[in-house]
Design a protein around this motif. Structure first.
Motif, mmCIF file in Angstrom:
data_model
loop_
_atom_site.group_PDB
_atom_site.id
_atom_site.type_symbol
_atom_site.label_atom_id
_atom_site.label_comp_id
_atom_site.label_asym_id
_atom_site.label_seq_id
_atom_site.Cartn_x
_atom_site.Cartn_y
_atom_site.Cartn_z
ATOM 1 N N LYS A 34 17.677 34.571 37.592
ATOM 2 C CA LYS A 34 16.085 35.059 37.683
ATOM 3 C C LYS A 34 15.847 36.649 37.488
ATOM 4 O O LYS A 34 15.062 37.302 38.067
ATOM 5 C CB LYS A 34 15.213 34.622 38.665
ATOM 6 C CG LYS A 34 15.282 33.164 38.937
ATOM 7 C CD LYS A 34 14.606 32.382 37.581
ATOM 8 C CE LYS A 34 14.797 30.737 37.722
ATOM 9 N NZ LYS A 34 14.401 30.117 36.502
ATOM 10 N N ASP A 136 -0.661 36.648 24.621
ATOM 11 C CA ASP A 136 -1.329 36.196 26.131
ATOM 12 C C ASP A 136 -2.597 37.054 26.428
ATOM 13 O O ASP A 136 -3.696 36.115 26.733
ATOM 14 C CB ASP A 136 -0.461 36.592 26.915
ATOM 15 C CG ASP A 136 -0.015 38.056 27.082
ATOM 16 O OD1 ASP A 136 -0.292 38.758 26.191
ATOM 17 O OD2 ASP A 136 0.715 38.442 28.132
ATOM 18 N N SER A 389 12.078 33.722 26.260
ATOM 19 C CA SER A 389 11.428 35.001 25.827
ATOM 20 C C SER A 389 11.622 35.149 24.419
ATOM 21 O O SER A 389 13.046 35.555 23.873
ATOM 22 C CB SER A 389 11.942 36.177 26.457
ATOM 23 O OG SER A 389 11.488 37.487 25.998
ATOM 24 N N ASN A 433 10.878 27.098 30.456
ATOM 25 C CA ASN A 433 11.464 28.270 30.707
ATOM 26 C C ASN A 433 10.551 29.601 30.102
ATOM 27 O O ASN A 433 11.030 30.689 30.046
ATOM 28 C CB ASN A 433 12.903 28.574 30.677
ATOM 29 C CG ASN A 433 13.151 28.436 28.784
ATOM 30 O OD1 ASN A 433 12.349 28.168 28.100
ATOM 31 N ND2 ASN A 433 14.494 28.587 28.491
ATOM 32 N N ASP A 434 9.673 29.385 29.375
ATOM 33 C CA ASP A 434 8.900 30.185 28.594
ATOM 34 C C ASP A 434 7.596 30.309 29.487
ATOM 35 O O ASP A 434 6.682 29.371 29.691
ATOM 36 C CB ASP A 434 8.437 29.819 27.328
ATOM 37 C CG ASP A 434 7.517 30.643 26.466
ATOM 38 O OD1 ASP A 434 7.217 31.739 27.066
ATOM 39 O OD2 ASP A 434 7.406 30.252 25.399
ATOM 40 N N GLY A 435 7.073 31.542 29.830
ATOM 41 C CA GLY A 435 5.931 31.996 30.490
ATOM 42 C C GLY A 435 4.695 31.247 29.690
ATOM 43 O O GLY A 435 3.696 30.888 30.135
ATOM 44 N N TRP A 438 3.536 27.797 30.373
ATOM 45 C CA TRP A 438 2.597 27.686 31.655
ATOM 46 C C TRP A 438 1.210 28.225 31.425
ATOM 47 O O TRP A 438 0.326 27.504 32.016
ATOM 48 C CB TRP A 438 3.452 28.135 32.754
ATOM 49 C CG TRP A 438 4.671 27.392 33.075
ATOM 50 C CD1 TRP A 438 5.935 27.894 32.847
ATOM 51 C CD2 TRP A 438 4.884 26.073 33.380
ATOM 52 N NE1 TRP A 438 6.895 27.084 33.084
ATOM 53 C CE2 TRP A 438 6.504 26.006 33.613
ATOM 54 C CE3 TRP A 438 4.103 24.994 33.757
ATOM 55 C CZ2 TRP A 438 6.878 24.782 33.983
ATOM 56 C CZ3 TRP A 438 4.546 23.881 34.464
ATOM 57 C CH2 TRP A 438 5.994 23.848 34.256
#
Length: 477
Positions: A34, A136, A389, A433-435, A438
């Motif tokens: 991480k 985002d 990412s 694993n991708d922000g 979520w």
């Protein structure tokens, strides 16, 4: 041991093993440990340079002179190309957001398409508003408008969210001034004008397939209600119209017109494309070409656009310079980490180039008969799926592929298509694993399973269709 080291540093299989190990270490650091991608990219690049036997002076320079080192040229070359563009693009997006431009566009599109066409309207909203706004941020701004459309239509939230998300994702992956495409322009040496053209050409079919066709189909089958806590948000302002409820500066004293918002968004595109086409059509000594080149330089074009937006959306409507400065400062806070990741990725790519891995990869690819555009797509897909990412996938792949492209006689259009393949690979199979996965699950009230069924498949369709268009055009040209 010495023979093994020599084999790793001097032979094609050895260099490919080194490259593979470096990427594996990078992914392990990001996924398992991480570690922040910026730190992971910087650390991996330094370790790869040392393992490849590059001189310390070449890697970091000397105590008296470091300007020509891989570390400084890797960071400096790409950041000099993209920092101003990303900064100005971020400010422009913030001004358009705070002025109420998204609300105006939504109302107009909903009136144009009616209740049945509301999902298409949401898709176009994401496509248009996504050009100057980061992915985002676009979700944060447009999500309340999707809630409104879903409540009015009385149908699944998915039906309205997916087209809008496809529009935002397409523009973020394929079009400047977003970080990925801008970084590819610097890494591969292709003009942003060609990236804009090919971004639309390759991205629009993917948007239609993923956002409109798939979004409409899945939206009728995955039922997600708008919960009561997702109250439609309207821009709030104090009596003077200078601040929102949370103290955030807004520009909502009077709503701008749709034509005005559209014109502002079009300014940088027109200026950049004018320089691109002028370079192709006009004599190199032409005074007009000099004018077009100056105003069509991306940094100048965006600066002009920001100044126009400051005036017509701010000053002319009664806002003060202090309010505009507050918005500018707030919008630039998240940019720092984006620039650091891109810079570290460019350094990693610079090291790969210096070790000769790029040449070894080119030889292997030629022997296997694998086209460079396919290789670029597959590398980008692998990095995206492994670490999540899109930006890391783009800058890392760009650094690996750059030696295969530069000096090979490819036209600007062909290089732009290779860039589109990398961009397409960087968005495939968004998962846990991708922000962004979520964020979407949270904002649109979906379970993990529902997000995989809807958003993950949407991203994969957008990726595959856009790459197919890029590959087909590459084969033709």
């Amino acid at each position: 041991m010495g023979a093994t080291v020599d084999w790793l540093r001097t032979t094609t299989p050895g260099l490919l093993v080194l490259c593979g190990l470096a990427i594996a270490v990078l992914l392990f650091a990001i996924i398992k440990i991480k570690l922040e991608p910026f730190v992971a990219l910087l650390l991996t690049g330094l370790l790869l340079a040392l393992a490849a036997g590059l001189p310390v002076e070449q890697i970091v320079g000397t105590p008296l002179k470091a300007g020509e080192s891989l570390l400084e040229t890797g960071f400096g070359a790409i950041l000099g190309h993209i920092a101003v563009i990303i900064g100005l693009g971020t400010v422009l997006g913030a001004i358009l957001e705070r002025s109420g431009g998204a609300d105006v566009l939504t109302d107009r599109l909903l009136r144009m398409f009616g209740e049945k066409g509301a999902p298409v309207a949401m898709g176009l909203l994401g496509l248009i508003f996504g050009i100057p706004v980061f992915f985002d941020i676009g979700i944060f701004v447009l999500a309340p408008l999707v809630y409104v459309a879903a409540k009015r239509g009385g149908r699944s939230l998915v039906l309205y969210a997916m087209p809008m998300l496809a529009g935002l994702s397409m523009t973020h992956a394929f079009l400047p001034p977003h970080p990925g495409p801008v970084a590819l322009g610097g890494l591969l040496g292709v003009s942003l004008g060609w990236l804009i053209i090919m971004g639309f050409v390759c991205g629009i079919p993917g948007f239609v397939a993923a956002g409109i066709v798939w979004g409409t189909w899945i939206g009728k089958r995955v039922q997600v209600a708008v919960p009561t806590e997702f109250v439609p948000l309207e821009p709030e302002a104090d009596p003077d119209g200078a601040e929102g409820a949370g103290g955030t500066a807004v520009l909502t004293k009077s709503p701008p017109s749709v034509a005005l918002i559209g014109a502002i968004i079009a300014i940088p595109l027109v200026l950049i494309l004018g320089a691109t086409f002028g370079y192709q059509l006009l004599d190199q000594d032409s005074a007009l070409l000099q004018v077009l080149t100056f105003f069509g330089t991306p940094a100048v074009a965006l600066l002009i656009t920001v100044l126009v937006a400051f005036y017509v959306l701010g000053i002319r409507r009664g806002s003060t310079v202090q309010e505009l400065s507050t918005i500018t400062a707030e919008s630039l806070k998240p940019v720092g980490m984006v620039l650091l990741v891109v810079g570290a990725g460019a350094f990693f790519g610079k090291v790969i180039s210096a070790t000769g891995i790029g040449t070894a990869l080119a030889d292997t690819m030629s022997a296997a008969g694998l086209p460079v555009i396919v290789l670029a797509y597959l590398i980008s897909c692998g990095l995206r799926i492994a670490q999540g990412s899109a930006t890391v996938a783009i800058v890392t792949t760009g650094g690996i592929v750059a030696p295969l492209v530069t000096g090979q006689g490819y036209s600007q259009m062909s290089i732009a298509l290779i860039a589109m393949a990398i961009a397409a690979g960087s968005i495939i199979l968004s998962h846990v694993n991708d922000g962004g996965f979520w964020i979407i699950a949270k904002y649109f009230n979906m379970t993990v399973k529902q997000t995989l069924q809807t958003w993950t498949v949407l991203e994969t369709i957008l990726s595959v269709v856009s790459f197919a268009v890029a590959a087909l055009l590459f084969a033709i040209v």
